[in-house]
Design an enzyme around this catalytic site. Structure first.
Site, PDB file in Angstrom:
ATOM      1  N   ASP A  14      13.230 -45.813 -34.783  1.00 14.24           N
ATOM      2  CA  ASP A  14      14.179 -45.305 -35.792  1.00 14.24           C
ATOM      3  C   ASP A  14      14.354 -43.791 -35.703  1.00 14.24           C
ATOM      4  O   ASP A  14      14.632 -43.132 -36.700  1.00 14.24           O
ATOM      5  CB  ASP A  14      13.739 -45.691 -37.212  1.00 14.24           C
ATOM      6  CG  ASP A  14      13.433 -47.168 -37.347  1.00 14.24           C
ATOM      7  OD1 ASP A  14      14.295 -47.966 -36.946  1.00 14.24           O
ATOM      8  OD2 ASP A  14      12.347 -47.524 -37.828  1.00 14.24           O
ATOM      9  N   GLU A  15      14.251 -43.233 -34.496  1.00 14.79           N
ATOM     10  CA  GLU A  15      14.368 -41.782 -34.346  1.00 14.79           C
ATOM     11  C   GLU A  15      15.812 -41.310 -34.194  1.00 14.79           C
ATOM     12  O   GLU A  15      16.081 -40.109 -34.289  1.00 14.79           O
ATOM     13  CB  GLU A  15      13.568 -41.300 -33.119  1.00 14.79           C
ATOM     14  CG  GLU A  15      12.085 -41.592 -33.173  1.00 14.79           C
ATOM     15  CD  GLU A  15      11.726 -42.890 -32.464  1.00 14.79           C
ATOM     16  OE1 GLU A  15      10.537 -43.143 -32.271  1.00 14.79           O
ATOM     17  OE2 GLU A  15      12.661 -43.650 -32.111  1.00 14.79           O
ATOM     18  N   LYS A  17      18.006 -42.844 -31.529  1.00 11.98           N
ATOM     19  CA  LYS A  17      18.282 -42.927 -30.094  1.00 11.98           C
ATOM     20  C   LYS A  17      19.717 -43.323 -29.792  1.00 11.98           C
ATOM     21  O   LYS A  17      20.324 -42.800 -28.854  1.00 11.98           O
ATOM     22  CB  LYS A  17      17.330 -43.942 -29.449  1.00 11.98           C
ATOM     23  CG  LYS A  17      15.858 -43.550 -29.530  1.00 11.98           C
ATOM     24  CD  LYS A  17      14.950 -44.621 -28.945  1.00 11.98           C
ATOM     25  CE  LYS A  17      14.878 -45.866 -29.800  1.00 11.98           C
ATOM     26  NZ  LYS A  17      14.252 -45.661 -31.124  1.00 11.98           N
ATOM     27  N   LYS A  19      22.660 -42.859 -31.193  1.00 10.89           N
ATOM     28  CA  LYS A  19      23.664 -41.791 -31.227  1.00 10.89           C
ATOM     29  C   LYS A  19      23.571 -40.909 -29.988  1.00 10.89           C
ATOM     30  O   LYS A  19      24.582 -40.537 -29.394  1.00 10.89           O
ATOM     31  CB  LYS A  19      23.473 -40.938 -32.479  1.00 10.89           C
ATOM     32  CG  LYS A  19      24.289 -39.652 -32.426  1.00 10.89           C
ATOM     33  CD  LYS A  19      23.838 -38.607 -33.417  1.00 10.89           C
ATOM     34  CE  LYS A  19      24.391 -37.255 -32.992  1.00 10.89           C
ATOM     35  NZ  LYS A  19      24.205 -36.208 -33.996  1.00 10.89           N
ATOM     36  N   ASN A  39      15.539 -56.988 -31.805  1.00 10.79           N
ATOM     37  CA  ASN A  39      14.761 -56.371 -32.887  1.00 10.79           C
ATOM     38  C   ASN A  39      15.084 -54.890 -33.008  1.00 10.79           C
ATOM     39  O   ASN A  39      14.687 -54.233 -33.961  1.00 10.79           O
ATOM     40  CB  ASN A  39      13.262 -56.565 -32.653  1.00 10.79           C
ATOM     41  CG  ASN A  39      12.788 -56.079 -31.288  1.00 10.79           C
ATOM     42  OD1 ASN A  39      13.568 -55.962 -30.348  1.00 10.79           O
ATOM     43  ND2 ASN A  39      11.504 -55.805 -31.173  1.00 10.79           N
ATOM     44  N   ALA A  40      15.789 -54.347 -32.018  1.00  9.34           N
ATOM     45  CA  ALA A  40      16.223 -52.949 -32.084  1.00  9.34           C
ATOM     46  C   ALA A  40      17.431 -52.843 -33.002  1.00  9.34           C
ATOM     47  O   ALA A  40      18.152 -53.808 -33.218  1.00  9.34           O
ATOM     48  CB  ALA A  40      16.582 -52.452 -30.688  1.00  9.34           C
ATOM     49  N   GLY A  41      17.666 -51.648 -33.524  1.00  9.90           N
ATOM     50  CA  GLY A  41      18.852 -51.404 -34.336  1.00  9.90           C
ATOM     51  C   GLY A  41      19.368 -50.014 -34.051  1.00  9.90           C
ATOM     52  O   GLY A  41      18.830 -49.033 -34.548  1.00  9.90           O
ATOM     53  N   HIS A  42      20.378 -49.906 -33.191  1.00  8.05           N
ATOM     54  CA  HIS A  42      20.894 -48.599 -32.795  1.00  8.05           C
ATOM     55  C   HIS A  42      22.233 -48.350 -33.489  1.00  8.05           C
ATOM     56  O   HIS A  42      23.196 -49.065 -33.268  1.00  8.05           O
ATOM     57  CB  HIS A  42      21.040 -48.520 -31.273  1.00  8.05           C
ATOM     58  CG  HIS A  42      19.710 -48.555 -30.573  1.00  8.05           C
ATOM     59  ND1 HIS A  42      19.574 -48.646 -29.209  1.00  8.05           N
ATOM     60  CD2 HIS A  42      18.445 -48.494 -31.063  1.00  8.05           C
ATOM     61  CE1 HIS A  42      18.282 -48.642 -28.894  1.00  8.05           C
ATOM     62  NE2 HIS A  42      17.591 -48.568 -30.005  1.00  8.05           N
ATOM     63  N   ARG A 144       4.219 -67.747 -18.010  1.00  4.24           N
ATOM     64  CA  ARG A 144       5.012 -68.335 -16.918  1.00  4.24           C
ATOM     65  C   ARG A 144       5.626 -69.692 -17.276  1.00  4.24           C
ATOM     66  O   ARG A 144       5.866 -70.525 -16.406  1.00  4.24           O
ATOM     67  CB  ARG A 144       4.169 -68.438 -15.634  1.00  4.24           C
ATOM     68  CG  ARG A 144       3.798 -67.082 -15.070  1.00  4.24           C
ATOM     69  CD  ARG A 144       2.778 -67.166 -13.973  1.00  4.24           C
ATOM     70  NE  ARG A 144       1.491 -67.610 -14.507  1.00  4.24           N
ATOM     71  CZ  ARG A 144       0.371 -67.658 -13.793  1.00  4.24           C
ATOM     72  NH1 ARG A 144       0.375 -67.319 -12.527  1.00  4.24           N
ATOM     73  NH2 ARG A 144      -0.764 -68.057 -14.342  1.00  4.24           N
ATOM     74  N   GLN A 225      12.802 -49.203 -29.987  1.00  6.50           N
ATOM     75  CA  GLN A 225      11.575 -48.944 -30.758  1.00  6.50           C
ATOM     76  C   GLN A 225      11.050 -47.537 -30.427  1.00  6.50           C
ATOM     77  O   GLN A 225      11.848 -46.637 -30.251  1.00  6.50           O
ATOM     78  CB  GLN A 225      10.519 -50.029 -30.507  1.00  6.50           C
ATOM     79  CG  GLN A 225      10.865 -51.397 -31.071  1.00  6.50           C
ATOM     80  CD  GLN A 225      11.700 -52.226 -30.134  1.00  6.50           C
ATOM     81  OE1 GLN A 225      11.434 -52.311 -28.952  1.00  6.50           O
ATOM     82  NE2 GLN A 225      12.737 -52.857 -30.645  1.00  6.50           N
ATOM     83  N   SER A 415      20.181 -32.564 -33.304  1.00  9.25           N
ATOM     84  CA  SER A 415      21.166 -33.372 -34.020  1.00  9.25           C
ATOM     85  C   SER A 415      21.145 -32.993 -35.496  1.00  9.25           C
ATOM     86  O   SER A 415      20.085 -32.947 -36.112  1.00  9.25           O
ATOM     87  CB  SER A 415      20.844 -34.860 -33.858  1.00  9.25           C
ATOM     88  OG  SER A 415      21.648 -35.644 -34.712  1.00  9.25           O
TER      89      SER A 415
END
Length: 432
Positions: A14-15, A17, A19, A39-42, A144, A225, A415
């Site tokens: 949540d830094e 990334k 943008k 699971n990411a949220g950009h 596997r 993440q 930013s």
């Protein structure tokens, strides 16, 4: 000059990334996701219009940029189709701009069922996963037995493999977790319905990236993440299931590790964390509430309130080591506007009284850790939207300089707002 540039988080995610990747891809030919899943949220804001991407790389909004989902990403067909439709409804030709590795493990309904059943069984000891099946899909990969995008080329064999793996997982769900079994036919039908769409986007990603390198094309690798959630180097077991550090670029995309030219660490001006796990600088007072409110600290994926605290340079120095960072992009500096004082954690006091300047390695060793702060004057002037370093208050400049001194890494980008235009590029990674 750096042709292959990595952008990754240096904290617990949540830094900001998305943008920065979107901004820097103005010069890129390719943008590559190399780990994680949906699971990411950009979050991207362009001319006031907000876009949240979970699986598709942030370069998808750019014309003449090819977005690639590498083999290190666990891919949910349902999530990908949903995201593609949302973008295509806005006129973005996703299928012309997106490519997939055939080695991407698939996330299917039984992975989600397992994820949720396990979190429920853990009770108070729950890790705080997004409940999207990420961990179980990575487990299948390592064991596997996982199904991959490339398996969809042979539909008959895929159906046989699916039946076998679902018998295994349904046995766990029913007999151990006392949960409902997942319907095999539904999973098969749903997957077959989109199989041809997925296989039509498959390429040899490693070969493509090597050819791009030989041509001198600019390539951006987009991390998800953050460093401190890395499966090997993070605050285990309160981590994600993939390698979020720079080492994941080579293994998750097929690019040779010697060809990474520049690693940009995205650094939020304060700290946040979602879910359980160590967080030495966490604030439970009105300042913590201020940071949450001003920073709109709610997850783009889950909507969960993020925990907030002061910037922890001890933890960030660990990220510097693990990623061999070339430079920082400092985000959300404007959130600190109006605070009378700002604090930086410069060391930890351990339960036995020792002062240390490195993070503990084992999760249990984080217990009882107290942050040692350095306090600096805050600033009342607004930094929001400032596009030139000379327009920043002196106290903010002092804060920036002190971060550089404590970490040994230059801040190359600042930013000051969510829009791609609200950014100062002091040194462009592609020119470094």
């Amino acid at each position: 000059m750096g042709n292959n540039v990595v952008v990754l988080g240096t904290q617990w995610g949540d830094e900001g990334k998305g943008k920065i990747v979107d901004l820097l891809t103005e010069r890129a030919k390719y943008v590559v996701r190399y780990q994680g899943g949906h699971n990411a949220g950009h979050t991207l804001v362009i001319n006031g219009e907000k876009t949240v991407l979970h699986l598709i790389p942030s370069g998808i909004l750019r014309e003449n940029v090819t977005s690639i989902i590498g083999n290190g990403v666990v891919l949910s067909p349902a999530a990908l189709m949903k995201e593609m439709k949302e973008l295509e409804d806005r006129g973005i030709p996703v299928r012309e701009r997106l490519l997939l590795s055939e080695a991407c493990p698939l996330i299917l309904d039984y992975h989600v069922a397992l994820d949720n059943a396990r979190e429920k069984a853990r009770g108070a000891k729950a890790i705080g996963t997004t409940g999207r099946g990420i961990g179980p899909a990575y487990e299948d990969k390592v064991a596997r037995r996982g199904l991959r995008v490339g398996d969809l080329f042979d539909k008959e064999t895929f159906a046989e493999k699916l039946k076998e793996v679902m018998e295994y997982h349904n046995f766990q769900l029913v007999n151990y977790y006392k949960a409902e079994a997942v319907d095999y036919q539904k999973v098969l039908d749903d997957t077959m319905a989109v199989a041809d769409i997925l296989t039509s986007m498959v390429v040899d990603v490693s070969d493509l990236l090597d050819q791009a390198r030989q041509r001198g094309d600019f390539v951006m690798f987009e991390g998800a993440q953050g460093t401190l959630l890395d499966i090997d180097h993070g605050t285990y077991p309160y981590v994600t299931s993939s390698n979020t550090t720079a080492g994941g670029v080579a293994t998750g995309s097929g690019l040779g590790p010697r060809y990474v030219d520049y690693v940009l660490g995205i650094l939020k001006a304060y700290s946040t964390r979602v879910g359980a796990g160590p967080f030495p600088t966490e604030l439970f007072d009105e300042t913590g509430e201020f940071l949450c409110k001003q920073g709109n600290e709610f997850g783009a994926t889950t909507g969960r309130r993020r925990r907030t605290g002061w910037l922890d340079t001890v933890a960030v120095r660990r990220a510097v080591q693990l990623n061999s960072l070339s430079g920082f992009c400092l985000t959300k500096l404007d959130v600190l506007d109006g605070l009378k004082e700002v604090k930086l954690c410069v060391a930890y006091r351990m339960p036995d009284g020792r002062e240390v300047t490195t993070t503990p390695l084992a999760a249990d060793d984080w217990k009882g850790v107290e942050p040692i702060y350095e306090t600096m004057p805050g600033w009342s002037e607004s930094t929001f939207g400032v596009k030139d370093r000379s327009g920043l208050p002196q106290a903010a400049l002092n804060y920036i300089k002190r971060i550089e001194e404590l970490t040994g890494v230059p801040i190359d980008i600042i930013s000051t707002g969510p829009d791609r235009t609200e950014t100062m590029i002091l040194r462009d990674p592609f020119d470094a």
